[in-house]
Design a protein around this motif. Structure first.
Motif, PDB file in Angstrom:
ATOM      1  N   VAL A 160     -44.893 -16.266  54.440  1.00  0.00           N
ATOM      2  CA  VAL A 160     -44.093 -17.027  53.473  1.00  0.00           C
ATOM      3  C   VAL A 160     -42.696 -17.292  54.043  1.00  0.00           C
ATOM      4  O   VAL A 160     -42.189 -18.415  53.998  1.00  0.00           O
ATOM      5  N   LEU A 161     -42.087 -16.253  54.591  1.00  0.00           N
ATOM      6  CA  LEU A 161     -40.724 -16.380  55.104  1.00  0.00           C
ATOM      7  C   LEU A 161     -40.680 -17.328  56.308  1.00  0.00           C
ATOM      8  O   LEU A 161     -39.723 -18.092  56.476  1.00  0.00           O
ATOM      9  N   GLU A 162     -41.734 -17.314  57.133  1.00  0.00           N
ATOM     10  CA  GLU A 162     -41.795 -18.230  58.277  1.00  0.00           C
ATOM     11  C   GLU A 162     -41.898 -19.677  57.808  1.00  0.00           C
ATOM     12  O   GLU A 162     -41.232 -20.571  58.346  1.00  0.00           O
ATOM     13  N   ILE A 163     -42.753 -19.920  56.814  1.00  0.00           N
ATOM     14  CA  ILE A 163     -42.918 -21.273  56.276  1.00  0.00           C
ATOM     15  C   ILE A 163     -41.606 -21.764  55.673  1.00  0.00           C
ATOM     16  O   ILE A 163     -41.186 -22.903  55.883  1.00  0.00           O
ATOM     17  N   LEU A 164     -40.937 -20.893  54.929  1.00  0.00           N
ATOM     18  CA  LEU A 164     -39.662 -21.261  54.308  1.00  0.00           C
ATOM     19  C   LEU A 164     -38.596 -21.566  55.355  1.00  0.00           C
ATOM     20  O   LEU A 164     -37.758 -22.443  55.162  1.00  0.00           O
ATOM     21  N   HIS A 165     -38.650 -20.839  56.454  1.00  0.00           N
ATOM     22  CA  HIS A 165     -37.653 -21.018  57.507  1.00  0.00           C
ATOM     23  C   HIS A 165     -37.693 -22.436  58.083  1.00  0.00           C
ATOM     24  O   HIS A 165     -36.652 -23.020  58.420  1.00  0.00           O
ATOM     25  N   SER A 166     -38.904 -23.010  58.169  1.00  0.00           N
ATOM     26  CA  SER A 166     -39.049 -24.353  58.746  1.00  0.00           C
ATOM     27  C   SER A 166     -39.195 -25.446  57.688  1.00  0.00           C
ATOM     28  O   SER A 166     -39.297 -26.624  58.027  1.00  0.00           O
ATOM     29  N   TYR A 176     -36.854 -21.077  39.898  1.00  0.00           N
ATOM     30  CA  TYR A 176     -36.412 -19.850  39.231  1.00  0.00           C
ATOM     31  C   TYR A 176     -37.210 -18.695  39.827  1.00  0.00           C
ATOM     32  O   TYR A 176     -38.433 -18.758  39.919  1.00  0.00           O
ATOM     33  N   HIS A 177     -36.528 -17.615  40.200  1.00  0.00           N
ATOM     34  CA  HIS A 177     -37.150 -16.519  40.941  1.00  0.00           C
ATOM     35  C   HIS A 177     -36.644 -15.197  40.375  1.00  0.00           C
ATOM     36  O   HIS A 177     -35.439 -14.999  40.234  1.00  0.00           O
ATOM     37  N   SER A 178     -37.548 -14.303  40.048  1.00  0.00           N
ATOM     38  CA  SER A 178     -37.127 -13.019  39.493  1.00  0.00           C
ATOM     39  C   SER A 178     -38.012 -11.887  39.997  1.00  0.00           C
ATOM     40  O   SER A 178     -39.160 -12.092  40.403  1.00  0.00           O
ATOM     41  N   VAL A 179     -37.466 -10.673  39.939  1.00  0.00           N
ATOM     42  CA  VAL A 179     -38.211  -9.471  40.319  1.00  0.00           C
ATOM     43  C   VAL A 179     -37.590  -8.289  39.588  1.00  0.00           C
ATOM     44  O   VAL A 179     -36.402  -8.310  39.238  1.00  0.00           O
ATOM     45  N   GLY A 180     -38.377  -7.265  39.335  1.00  0.00           N
ATOM     46  CA  GLY A 180     -37.891  -6.103  38.607  1.00  0.00           C
ATOM     47  C   GLY A 180     -37.235  -5.075  39.515  1.00  0.00           C
ATOM     48  O   GLY A 180     -37.662  -4.860  40.656  1.00  0.00           O
ATOM     49  N   THR A 181     -36.199  -4.412  39.013  1.00  0.00           N
ATOM     50  CA  THR A 181     -35.473  -3.429  39.814  1.00  0.00           C
ATOM     51  C   THR A 181     -36.305  -2.171  40.092  1.00  0.00           C
ATOM     52  O   THR A 181     -35.961  -1.373  40.965  1.00  0.00           O
ATOM     53  N   SER A 190     -54.588  -0.074  44.379  1.00  0.00           N
ATOM     54  CA  SER A 190     -54.827   0.123  45.816  1.00  0.00           C
ATOM     55  C   SER A 190     -53.703   0.910  46.499  1.00  0.00           C
ATOM     56  O   SER A 190     -53.627   0.950  47.722  1.00  0.00           O
ATOM     57  N   GLY A 191     -52.821   1.511  45.693  1.00  0.00           N
ATOM     58  CA  GLY A 191     -51.744   2.323  46.259  1.00  0.00           C
ATOM     59  C   GLY A 191     -50.372   1.839  45.838  1.00  0.00           C
ATOM     60  O   GLY A 191     -50.235   0.850  45.107  1.00  0.00           O
ATOM     61  N   VAL A 192     -49.338   2.535  46.293  1.00  0.00           N
ATOM     62  CA  VAL A 192     -47.956   2.184  45.947  1.00  0.00           C
ATOM     63  C   VAL A 192     -47.513   0.969  46.758  1.00  0.00           C
ATOM     64  O   VAL A 192     -47.706   0.916  47.975  1.00  0.00           O
ATOM     65  N   LYS A 193     -46.933  -0.017  46.083  1.00  0.00           N
ATOM     66  CA  LYS A 193     -46.497  -1.242  46.761  1.00  0.00           C
ATOM     67  C   LYS A 193     -45.031  -1.530  46.451  1.00  0.00           C
ATOM     68  O   LYS A 193     -44.550  -1.243  45.355  1.00  0.00           O
ATOM     69  N   ASP A 194     -44.353  -2.115  47.427  1.00  0.00           N
ATOM     70  CA  ASP A 194     -42.946  -2.485  47.288  1.00  0.00           C
ATOM     71  C   ASP A 194     -42.839  -4.001  47.170  1.00  0.00           C
ATOM     72  O   ASP A 194     -43.034  -4.717  48.140  1.00  0.00           O
ATOM     73  N   PHE A 195     -42.553  -4.472  45.970  1.00  0.00           N
ATOM     74  CA  PHE A 195     -42.328  -5.905  45.755  1.00  0.00           C
ATOM     75  C   PHE A 195     -40.843  -6.250  45.812  1.00  0.00           C
ATOM     76  O   PHE A 195     -40.476  -7.387  46.055  1.00  0.00           O
ATOM     77  N   LEU A 196     -39.992  -5.272  45.568  1.00  0.00           N
ATOM     78  CA  LEU A 196     -38.557  -5.528  45.461  1.00  0.00           C
ATOM     79  C   LEU A 196     -37.944  -5.937  46.807  1.00  0.00           C
ATOM     80  O   LEU A 196     -37.224  -6.941  46.896  1.00  0.00           O
ATOM     81  N   THR A 197     -38.226  -5.188  47.862  1.00  0.00           N
ATOM     82  CA  THR A 197     -37.622  -5.461  49.170  1.00  0.00           C
ATOM     83  C   THR A 197     -37.955  -6.855  49.696  1.00  0.00           C
ATOM     84  O   THR A 197     -37.044  -7.610  50.071  1.00  0.00           O
ATOM     85  N   PRO A 198     -39.249  -7.256  49.739  1.00  0.00           N
ATOM     86  CA  PRO A 198     -39.541  -8.610  50.237  1.00  0.00           C
ATOM     87  C   PRO A 198     -38.999  -9.714  49.337  1.00  0.00           C
ATOM     88  O   PRO A 198     -38.637 -10.794  49.829  1.00  0.00           O
ATOM     89  N   ASN A 199     -38.906  -9.470  48.039  1.00  0.00           N
ATOM     90  CA  ASN A 199     -38.329 -10.486  47.155  1.00  0.00           C
ATOM     91  C   ASN A 199     -36.832 -10.624  47.375  1.00  0.00           C
ATOM     92  O   ASN A 199     -36.280 -11.723  47.239  1.00  0.00           O
ATOM     93  N   ARG A 200     -36.170  -9.530  47.735  1.00  0.00           N
ATOM     94  CA  ARG A 200     -34.748  -9.632  48.074  1.00  0.00           C
ATOM     95  C   ARG A 200     -34.569 -10.383  49.393  1.00  0.00           C
ATOM     96  O   ARG A 200     -33.595 -11.118  49.563  1.00  0.00           O
ATOM     97  N   GLN A 201     -35.519 -10.208  50.318  1.00  0.00           N
ATOM     98  CA  GLN A 201     -35.495 -10.989  51.558  1.00  0.00           C
ATOM     99  C   GLN A 201     -35.642 -12.478  51.246  1.00  0.00           C
ATOM    100  O   GLN A 201     -34.936 -13.317  51.812  1.00  0.00           O
ATOM    101  N   LEU A 202     -36.572 -12.777  50.347  1.00  0.00           N
ATOM    102  CA  LEU A 202     -36.793 -14.168  49.934  1.00  0.00           C
ATOM    103  C   LEU A 202     -35.528 -14.742  49.309  1.00  0.00           C
ATOM    104  O   LEU A 202     -35.120 -15.878  49.607  1.00  0.00           O
ATOM    105  N   PHE A 203     -34.873 -13.945  48.463  1.00  0.00           N
ATOM    106  CA  PHE A 203     -33.629 -14.381  47.828  1.00  0.00           C
ATOM    107  C   PHE A 203     -32.548 -14.678  48.862  1.00  0.00           C
ATOM    108  O   PHE A 203     -31.867 -15.711  48.800  1.00  0.00           O
ATOM    109  N   ARG A 204     -32.381 -13.782  49.829  1.00  0.00           N
ATOM    110  CA  ARG A 204     -31.330 -13.984  50.833  1.00  0.00           C
ATOM    111  C   ARG A 204     -31.572 -15.262  51.646  1.00  0.00           C
ATOM    112  O   ARG A 204     -30.615 -15.933  52.052  1.00  0.00           O
ATOM    113  N   MET A 205     -32.830 -15.591  51.835  1.00  0.00           N
ATOM    114  CA  MET A 205     -33.138 -16.820  52.562  1.00  0.00           C
ATOM    115  C   MET A 205     -32.879 -18.050  51.692  1.00  0.00           C
ATOM    116  O   MET A 205     -32.274 -19.021  52.130  1.00  0.00           O
TER     117      MET A 205
END
Length: 241
Positions: A160-166, A176-181, A190-205
């Motif tokens: 996703v981040l690569e596509i957005l970059h180009s 509009y983009h949101s994520v929970g703290t 399927s286990g513990v997942k981190d959605f916050l960190t990659p969404n913050r990366q998306l926001f910074r981009m």
């Protein structure tokens, strides 16, 4: 709470791309008339957005209070479980077919059945998690068709981040983009997942791009009860008067 004034009906669209009948939930706003043109909001995970997310009733209240303009909402259903994964996930066996269904068959059906705006600014996609991912992919591939996006805790990977970059069509989008703290440690089946960190990366981009973009971190987790409360600012950003 205001009494529900809109109407909801079930429709079916036969998809040649998916080789199946796709159930649709269609919300018509209060005082709907075929003489007027309406923007269209398309929801991935349609039944969940209508039932668990209270999308139609939330829109109904905001329309009646004059906070947003009236729109038609179309919720796309799937067979849940594996079928959802195959359609929404980037490596899913039906993913490419689903994107073609979204870009060709569904807009053609909407333009045939409803009095809508044909431009991309007249259609908004909303999705959560993998539904947010597939909505974003549709917007990036077909920004002239889907000019508005609501992404609630979307699945974000390096692709996703690569596509957005180009990507060069930001001026065509309103997002509009949101994520929970609390989504850094979401306990999924399927286990513990981190959605916050990659969404913050998306926001910074995205914050560095020159287009209509709003990002919010809400207090909550990767849950419908939290996405439901987040719908009000999302709808106001896209459809506010």
């Amino acid at each position: 709470m205001m009494p529900f004034k809109g109407t909801i009906e079930e429709q079916t669209l036969h998809s040649q791309e998916l080789n199946e009948k796709v159930p649709l939930l269609v919300y018509y706003p209060p005082v709907y008339t075929t003489l007027k043109k309406y923007p269209v909001l398309i929801a991935q995970d349609g039944p969940d957005y209508f039932q668990l997310g209270r999308l139609a009733s939330t829109a109904d209240e905001l329309i009646q209070s004059g906070d947003i303009e009236p729109m038609i909402i179309i919720g796309i259903a799937h067979q849940r479980g594996d079928d959802r994964h195959q359609k929404y996930h980037p490596i899913g066996s039906k993913h490419s077919s689903y994107l073609r269904f979204m870009s060709n068959e569904l807009p053609a059906y909407i333009n045939q059945e409803f009095n809508t705006y044909l431009l991309g600014s007249g259609i908004c996609l909303i999705g959560d998690s993998l539904g947010g991912y597939v909505s974003l992919m549709c917007g990036l591939r077909y920004p002239r068709t889907f000019g508005q996006l609501i992404l609630q805790s979307p699945f974000v990977d390096s692709n996703v981040l690569e596509i957005l970059h180009s990507f060069t069509g930001y001026e065509l989008l309103k997002l509009y983009h949101s994520v929970g703290t609390e989504e850094a440690k979401f306990k999924s089946p399927s286990g513990v997942k981190d959605f916050l960190t990659p969404n913050r990366q998306l926001f910074r981009m995205l914050e560095t791009k020159n287009f209509e973009y709003q990002y919010e971190e809400f207090q909550g987790n990767h849950l419908w009860s939290d996405w439901q409360k987040n719908l009000v600012p999302a709808l106001k950003f896209i459809y506010g008067k």
